[in-house]
Motif scaffolding. Structure first.
Motif, PDB file in Angstrom:
ATOM      1  N   UNK A 100      -3.526   3.678  64.763  1.00  0.00           N
ATOM      2  CA  UNK A 100      -4.724   4.427  65.134  1.00  0.00           C
ATOM      3  C   UNK A 100      -4.601   5.917  64.867  1.00  0.00           C
ATOM      4  N   UNK A 101      -3.368   6.444  64.798  1.00  0.00           N
ATOM      5  CA  UNK A 101      -3.225   7.882  64.598  1.00  0.00           C
ATOM      6  C   UNK A 101      -2.997   8.188  63.128  1.00  0.00           C
ATOM      7  N   UNK A 102      -3.509   9.296  62.693  1.00  0.00           N
ATOM      8  CA  UNK A 102      -3.351   9.704  61.313  1.00  0.00           C
ATOM      9  C   UNK A 102      -1.936  10.246  61.102  1.00  0.00           C
ATOM     10  N   UNK A 103      -1.396   9.922  59.934  1.00  0.00           N
ATOM     11  CA  UNK A 103      -0.056  10.395  59.632  1.00  0.00           C
ATOM     12  C   UNK A 103      -0.098  11.889  59.365  1.00  0.00           C
ATOM     13  N   UNK A 104       0.876  12.598  59.990  1.00  0.00           N
ATOM     14  CA  UNK A 104       0.939  14.054  59.818  1.00  0.00           C
ATOM     15  C   UNK A 104       1.757  14.381  58.569  1.00  0.00           C
ATOM     16  N   UNK A 105       1.400  15.420  57.836  1.00  0.00           N
ATOM     17  CA  UNK A 105       2.104  15.829  56.618  1.00  0.00           C
ATOM     18  C   UNK A 105       3.464  16.427  56.974  1.00  0.00           C
ATOM     19  N   UNK A 106       4.557  16.091  56.190  1.00  0.00           N
ATOM     20  CA  UNK A 106       5.888  16.610  56.506  1.00  0.00           C
ATOM     21  C   UNK A 106       5.972  18.114  56.305  1.00  0.00           C
ATOM     22  N   UNK A 107       6.793  18.738  57.146  1.00  0.00           N
ATOM     23  CA  UNK A 107       6.987  20.184  57.073  1.00  0.00           C
ATOM     24  C   UNK A 107       8.212  20.463  56.202  1.00  0.00           C
ATOM     25  N   UNK A 108       8.073  21.277  55.174  1.00  0.00           N
ATOM     26  CA  UNK A 108       9.174  21.597  54.256  1.00  0.00           C
ATOM     27  C   UNK A 108       9.881  22.864  54.716  1.00  0.00           C
ATOM     28  N   UNK A 109      11.214  22.811  54.660  1.00  0.00           N
ATOM     29  CA  UNK A 109      12.041  23.952  55.037  1.00  0.00           C
ATOM     30  C   UNK A 109      12.873  24.387  53.841  1.00  0.00           C
ATOM     31  N   UNK A 110      13.142  25.679  53.691  1.00  0.00           N
ATOM     32  CA  UNK A 110      13.971  26.197  52.608  1.00  0.00           C
ATOM     33  C   UNK A 110      15.437  25.884  52.881  1.00  0.00           C
ATOM     34  N   UNK A 111      16.165  25.513  51.828  1.00  0.00           N
ATOM     35  CA  UNK A 111      17.588  25.249  51.975  1.00  0.00           C
ATOM     36  C   UNK A 111      18.348  26.561  52.104  1.00  0.00           C
ATOM     37  N   UNK A 139      25.491  29.820  44.188  1.00  0.00           N
ATOM     38  CA  UNK A 139      25.308  29.748  45.639  1.00  0.00           C
ATOM     39  C   UNK A 139      25.354  28.289  46.094  1.00  0.00           C
ATOM     40  N   UNK A 140      26.096  28.051  47.171  1.00  0.00           N
ATOM     41  CA  UNK A 140      26.252  26.712  47.703  1.00  0.00           C
ATOM     42  C   UNK A 140      27.469  25.984  47.170  1.00  0.00           C
ATOM     43  N   UNK A 141      28.235  26.618  46.261  1.00  0.00           N
ATOM     44  CA  UNK A 141      29.429  25.988  45.703  1.00  0.00           C
ATOM     45  C   UNK A 141      30.678  26.527  46.389  1.00  0.00           C
ATOM     46  N   UNK A 142      31.720  25.734  46.348  1.00  0.00           N
ATOM     47  CA  UNK A 142      32.995  26.172  46.925  1.00  0.00           C
ATOM     48  C   UNK A 142      33.814  27.004  45.943  1.00  0.00           C
ATOM     49  N   UNK A 143      33.436  27.002  44.672  1.00  0.00           N
ATOM     50  CA  UNK A 143      34.125  27.784  43.649  1.00  0.00           C
ATOM     51  C   UNK A 143      33.113  28.678  42.951  1.00  0.00           C
ATOM     52  N   UNK A 144      33.294  29.986  43.062  1.00  0.00           N
ATOM     53  CA  UNK A 144      32.398  30.960  42.440  1.00  0.00           C
ATOM     54  C   UNK A 144      32.988  31.349  41.091  1.00  0.00           C
ATOM     55  N   UNK A 145      32.281  31.027  40.024  1.00  0.00           N
ATOM     56  CA  UNK A 145      32.758  31.278  38.661  1.00  0.00           C
ATOM     57  C   UNK A 145      31.803  32.242  37.958  1.00  0.00           C
ATOM     58  N   UNK A 146      32.223  33.501  37.848  1.00  0.00           N
ATOM     59  CA  UNK A 146      31.451  34.519  37.136  1.00  0.00           C
ATOM     60  C   UNK A 146      32.222  35.003  35.913  1.00  0.00           C
ATOM     61  N   UNK A 147      33.026  34.120  35.324  1.00  0.00           N
ATOM     62  CA  UNK A 147      33.903  34.505  34.222  1.00  0.00           C
ATOM     63  C   UNK A 147      33.108  34.789  32.960  1.00  0.00           C
ATOM     64  N   UNK A 148      33.538  35.833  32.247  1.00  0.00           N
ATOM     65  CA  UNK A 148      33.029  36.179  30.911  1.00  0.00           C
ATOM     66  C   UNK A 148      31.523  36.439  30.895  1.00  0.00           C
ATOM     67  N   UNK A 149      30.967  36.918  32.001  1.00  0.00           N
ATOM     68  CA  UNK A 149      29.547  37.293  32.024  1.00  0.00           C
ATOM     69  C   UNK A 149      29.342  38.749  31.611  1.00  0.00           C
ATOM     70  N   UNK A 150      30.419  39.536  31.634  1.00  0.00           N
ATOM     71  CA  UNK A 150      30.344  40.956  31.255  1.00  0.00           C
ATOM     72  C   UNK A 150      29.241  41.666  32.036  1.00  0.00           C
ATOM     73  N   UNK A 182      27.779  29.669  56.729  1.00  0.00           N
ATOM     74  CA  UNK A 182      26.849  28.786  56.024  1.00  0.00           C
ATOM     75  C   UNK A 182      27.556  27.964  54.961  1.00  0.00           C
ATOM     76  N   UNK A 183      28.640  28.454  54.389  1.00  0.00           N
ATOM     77  CA  UNK A 183      29.382  27.730  53.364  1.00  0.00           C
ATOM     78  C   UNK A 183      30.762  28.316  53.234  1.00  0.00           C
ATOM     79  N   UNK A 184      31.616  27.622  52.503  1.00  0.00           N
ATOM     80  CA  UNK A 184      32.986  28.071  52.321  1.00  0.00           C
ATOM     81  C   UNK A 184      33.248  28.249  50.830  1.00  0.00           C
ATOM     82  N   UNK A 185      33.994  29.305  50.471  1.00  0.00           N
ATOM     83  CA  UNK A 185      34.399  29.585  49.095  1.00  0.00           C
ATOM     84  C   UNK A 185      35.914  29.579  49.055  1.00  0.00           C
ATOM     85  N   UNK A 186      36.475  28.756  48.149  1.00  0.00           N
ATOM     86  CA  UNK A 186      37.914  28.636  48.049  1.00  0.00           C
ATOM     87  C   UNK A 186      38.466  29.247  46.768  1.00  0.00           C
TER      88      UNK A 186
END
Length: 605
Positions: A100-111, A139-150, A182-186
């Protein structure tokens, strides 16, 4: 008893229950028991009715005991609706509101990653630079790789400041070690990005707020000078980094003092990579620091121009270190002086398992000194001597000494780029009969026992044809080689037979090169190469007639004795050469001079 349920037409809440007359007793004494039974049987239906009534905002029916209609003999009775709604939260109701009740639309949250990406874009906007797509993917990775970006200074600042803010508390203070982030970097890889003093401060701040980073790669970041000093001051107090890569940073003798601070005072780094720098005589200071280090397990000093004084000083330091297991010294210039110091290192060190000495100008006299140390060493299991100027006879001498060394624990030997002689493989088999032993080496003559193939003129060897003969002679005597291809057994080779011999042994040869070989070997210019002089040929025929099949034993025994004498004479030459270098009371060699005033003062805490 049979109970029949029918829907009452007057109200959707009322239920009509029909009971067979024969089952209802006539006496009134059992009436309460019947009422209780009817009430119990209708309870589930009443619950279902109440759930539907509640979903339509109707009054819920109560479980009132039904009253008979028409007297005790009547076969029907009604369940009346309650006057007041009753609801017990402890009862097991099953409410179905989906119909009998209408389905409510899901609420989206930013990761969390999206929040960090927006923060990075905000920093980029404030600094006036464009966001980098590869940085956004980190972002969100345990290994940050910025090699050879100059990255430029501002681009690098935006990325590092974003990562720093991720691990800060809301009030702006640095987070504790046990706080949940929020996350870990190794692992952090900033190779190929120029790090000035300011950027190094951001890197240090990031390592301060995130104490889980164990692998730091700063290869090719131009760290010479003040940037390296700041990193060294931080690592002296930090105990989180376990692997540090500072290769290809143009570090010189002046930067050796900062490196010594890291080696001497840090208590967490297990692997240190300093390859492709120009430390040179800085090996003396590094050796002094290694004497006091008890945590380092692997050290890479390849391509650092460490020679003479630096080589001796470094070897002395490793000699007193009791924890280092892997030492890579490839592409330096240890030579004879460094080899003498390595001999003493191998005699006294009990922890080293892997030693790489490839491309270090180790000639036969220098190798003779290293062999002396190997005979007394019990722990070294892998030795790399590839691409050194070691002669072929010296390789079999080397293995012969290892065969006699009862306490040697060497299991793997790398002689890539070094040609071995004929006796090498026989000695190798004897060693393998006693223990597990693996050797990598090169042969001067490739073995090809298949049929001769047509030579492609485009792929012909363009080398000196006389050098080809030399290669063949190293593997097998030239006369024995050519006798195999003397088809008509006339003890001479025609031009065609000579060319077939080269091709069968894996050396395709052009016509021009063949002309050079024939002009070199055909001295009488008769168009063929005589393999035996006539007098010797007659003597061999006479021996073969008089002693069929037995005269070869004398020749083979003579060859074996000759090879043994040559090996002993070669070994005696090497021993005399090494003694001449050490003559006159010199500790290493006559050319070695200890510096009067060392360039690098002792390190002060």
């Amino acid at each position: 008893m049979e109970i029949e349920y029918t829907q009452h037409s007057a109200s959707p809440v009322k239920r009509v229950i029909s009971v067979i007359p024969e089952v209802i007793p006539e006496d009134s004494e059992r009436l309460p028991e019947l009422e209780f039974t009817a009430s119990r049987l209708s309870r589930n239906e009443s619950r279902a009715m109440m759930s539907r009534a509640l979903s339509r905002n109707l009054t819920r029916a109560s479980l009132k005991i039904p009253s008979f209609v028409g007297g005790r003999s009547s076969k029907t009775f009604f369940v009346d609706p309650p006057t007041k709604p009753q609801f017990d939260p402890d009862d097991d109701y099953d409410f179905d509101f989906e119909s009998d009740e209408e389905e409510s639309s899901p609420i989206s949250y930013d990761s969390v990653e999206d929040v960090h990406r927006r923060a990075y874009k905000t920093f980029c906007k404030q600094l006036g630079v464009m966001p980098c797509s590869k940085v956004l993917r980190q972002f969100g990775k345990t290994s940050v790789n910025l090699a050879d970006l100059n990255l430029s200074n501002k681009e690098l600042k935006a990325a590092l400041m974003t990562f720093i803010n991720i691990f800060r508390d809301d009030d702006g203070d640095y987070s504790d070690e046990d706080s949940e982030n929020d996350g870990e970097i190794y692992e952090i890889n900033l190779s190929g990005n120029k790090l000035t003093t300011k950027e190094m401060e951001y890197v240090i701040d990031l390592l301060t707020v995130n104490k889980r980073v164990s692998n730091l790669v700063l290869s090719g970041c131009h760290l010479a000078g003040e940037s390296l000093e700041k990193l060294a001051d931080f690592l002296r107090k930090s105990n989180t980094i376990q692997k540090l890569d500072l290769s290809n940073n143009d570090l010189t003798d002046k930067d050796a003092e900062a490196l010594c601070k890291i080696i001497q005072d840090n208590e967490s780094i297990f692997e240190l990579i300093l390859a492709h720098n120009n430390l040179g005589e800085g090996g003396v200071a590094i050796g002094n620091a290694l004497e006091k280090n008890d945590t380092l397990r692997s050290l890479d000093l390849s391509w650092n121009h460490i020679r003479v004084i630096g080589a001796v000083g470094l070897a002395k330091g490793v000699q007193k270190n009791c924890h280092l297991e892997k030492l890579i010294l490839a592409w330096n210039g240890f030579g004879f002086e460094g080899s003498v110091a390595l001999k003493r290192l191998l005699e006294n060190n009990t922890s080293l398992l892997h030693l790489d000495l490839s491309c270090n100008r180790i000639h036969p006299p220098a190798l003779f000194e290293i062999i002396k140390g190997l005979e007394k060493n019990k722990t070294l299991s892998l030795l790399n001597l590839s691409q050194n100027p070691i002669t072929a006879p010296m390789t079999s001498i080397f293995l012969s000494r290892l065969l006699r060394a009862k306490h040697s624990g060497l299991q793997e030997l790398d002689l890539a780029g070094i040609v071995v002689d004929k006796e090498f493989e026989s000695v190798l088999e004897k060693i393998r009969e006693k223990r597990l032993f693996t050797v990598r080496y090169d042969t001067s003559l490739p073995v090809n026992k298949g049929a001769a193939v047509e030579v492609d003129p485009k792929n012909v060897f363009n080398i000196d044809p006389i050098r080809i003969l030399y290669f063949m002679k190293e593997h097998l005597r030239t006369i024995d080689l050519f006798l195999k291809f003397d088809k008509d057994s006339n003890n001479c080779l025609t031009r065609d037979e000579m060319q077939l011999a080269f091709e069968m042994e894996g050396y395709p040869i052009s016509q021009e090169a063949m002309d050079s070989v024939m002009s070199y070997l055909d001295t009488n210019k008769d168009g063929s190469v005589d393999l035996l002089i006539p007098l010797l040929q007659e003597e061999i025929e006479r021996l073969h007639t008089k002693f069929p099949g037995t005269y070869r034993e004398f020749i083979d025994g003579e060859r074996k004795l000759k090879r043994k004498l040559i090996q002993e004479r070669e070994e005696q030459k090497l021993r005399q050469s090494a003694e001449e270098e050490l003559r006159g009371g010199h500790e290493y060699s006559q050319a070695y001079r200890r510096p009067a005033n060392p360039k690098l003062p002792p390190i002060r805490k």
